[in-house]
Scaffold this motif. Structure first.
Motif, PDB file in Angstrom:
ATOM      1  N   ASN A   1       0.756  -1.347   0.034  1.00 15.24           N
ATOM      2  CA  ASN A   1       0.038   0.120  -0.093  1.00 15.24           C
ATOM      3  C   ASN A   1       0.729   1.319  -0.225  1.00 15.24           C
ATOM      4  O   ASN A   1       1.918   1.252   0.368  1.00 15.24           O
TER       5      ASN A   1
ATOM      6  N   GLU B   1      -4.157   0.109  -2.184  1.00 18.32           N
ATOM      7  CA  GLU B   1      -3.468  -1.028  -1.613  1.00 18.32           C
ATOM      8  C   GLU B   1      -3.812  -2.164  -2.543  1.00 18.32           C
ATOM      9  O   GLU B   1      -5.016  -2.192  -3.477  1.00 18.32           O
TER      10      GLU B   1
ATOM     11  N   ASN C   1      -7.779  -1.859  -3.860  1.00 23.83           N
ATOM     12  CA  ASN C   1      -8.558  -0.707  -3.385  1.00 23.83           C
ATOM     13  C   ASN C   1      -7.637   0.579  -3.756  1.00 23.83           C
ATOM     14  O   ASN C   1      -6.624   0.832  -3.468  1.00 23.83           O
TER      15      ASN C   1
ATOM     16  N   THR D   1     -13.315   3.758   7.040  1.00 23.49           N
ATOM     17  CA  THR D   1     -12.878   3.932   5.857  1.00 23.49           C
ATOM     18  C   THR D   1     -14.216   3.830   4.713  1.00 23.49           C
ATOM     19  O   THR D   1     -15.226   3.272   5.182  1.00 23.49           O
TER      20      THR D   1
ATOM     21  N   GLU E   1     -14.213   1.935   1.617  1.00 28.32           N
ATOM     22  CA  GLU E   1     -13.810   1.141   0.442  1.00 28.32           C
ATOM     23  C   GLU E   1     -15.207   0.610   0.035  1.00 28.32           C
ATOM     24  O   GLU E   1     -16.141   0.400   0.724  1.00 28.32           O
TER      25      GLU E   1
ATOM     26  N   PRO F   1      -9.753  -2.933   3.602  1.00 27.94           N
ATOM     27  CA  PRO F   1      -8.433  -2.370   4.107  1.00 27.94           C
ATOM     28  C   PRO F   1      -7.495  -3.000   4.933  1.00 27.94           C
ATOM     29  O   PRO F   1      -8.324  -3.479   6.074  1.00 27.94           O
TER      30      PRO F   1
ATOM     31  N   VAL G   1      -3.638   1.277   7.104  1.00 27.07           N
ATOM     32  CA  VAL G   1      -4.071   2.666   6.644  1.00 27.07           C
ATOM     33  C   VAL G   1      -3.072   3.696   7.189  1.00 27.07           C
ATOM     34  O   VAL G   1      -2.371   3.695   8.516  1.00 27.07           O
TER      35      VAL G   1
ATOM     36  N   THR H   1      -5.471  -2.328  10.466  1.00 23.05           N
ATOM     37  CA  THR H   1      -6.928  -2.313  10.997  1.00 23.05           C
ATOM     38  C   THR H   1      -7.569  -3.317  11.596  1.00 23.05           C
ATOM     39  O   THR H   1      -8.840  -3.559  11.492  1.00 23.05           O
TER      40      THR H   1
END
Length: 210
Positions: free
Chosen positions: A78, A114, A135, A171, A173, A179, A182, A188
């Motif tokens: 990421n 990512e 993502n 988030t 997404e 995710p 971050v 996460t």
């Protein structure tokens, strides 16, 4: 007469308070730079700034963050940028050097992408499978409770540390991939996490009208 003198003293004390900034500090997080050199999974940097309004400080952070993890059959990476903005309260109010022992609050926000690549996974029905998930340009936001010290070392040079309790991550997404990491926040897999910065600052005094 005693009450009148007491009230006058309180008014004079409030009048002496000045919320005009006396200096701006610009800094860099030494730990992020060190991690970039010794860690095989991290690349990044962070810069910091604050300005004083009597015992209250406006603080801003901005940084870049990239991660790379490899497994036997998987590759995750990421990269993105983040910022934090908030306020600190200094509890060393009578220190003429403006050293700080502080508590504060931050709002953090990141924009990042990512990717996850899985190769040669054997399925009994479909045989060998390759999968790629991603993502792109998603946002994450969170809050932080912070505390730390900032100390004058020599003339305009300051050093300090900040401990961070991070929580309330969200988030935006929309894909099938959740995710994993971050920028500015970290992994996460927990509802809250800790962070730590060791910072070097350069302070520029601002003209103060008397």
């Amino acid at each position: 007469m005693v009450f009148a003198q007491s009230d006058t003293t309180k008014v004079d004390s409030l009048a002496k308070k000045s919320y005009i900034p006396t200096g701006i500090r610009f800094g860099v997080d030494a730990l992020s730079i060190a991690r970039t050199f010794y860690s095989k999974t991290f690349d990044g940097w962070e810069v910091n700034a604050d300005v004083d309004f009597d015992r209250y400080y406006l603080a801003v952070d901005y940084g870049y963050w990239a991660r790379t993890y490899t497994g036997d059959k998987a590759l995750y990476d990421n990269n993105g940028r983040y910022f934090r903005v908030g306020a600190d309260v200094n509890f060393l109010t009578k220190d003429p050097e403006k050293n700080m022992f502080f508590f504060g609050l931050r709002y953090g926000r990141a924009t990042f992408s990512e990717h996850l690549k899985i190769e040669n996974v054997q399925d009994p029905t479909w045989g060998s499978l390759d999968t790629q998930l991603s993502n792109n340009n998603i946002n994450g936001s969170w809050f932080e409770l912070v505390t730390g010290l900032k100390v004058k070392m020599w003339k305009f040079i300051w050093m300090g540390y900040t401990a961070r309790f991070k929580f309330g991550l969200s988030t935006n997404e929309t894909g099938i991939m959740m995710p994993s990491d971050v920028p500015g926040y970290g992994s996460t897999d927990k509802q809250s996490t800790w962070g730590f910065n060791y910072q070097l600052f350069f302070r520029i005094p601002t003209p103060v009208k008397k």
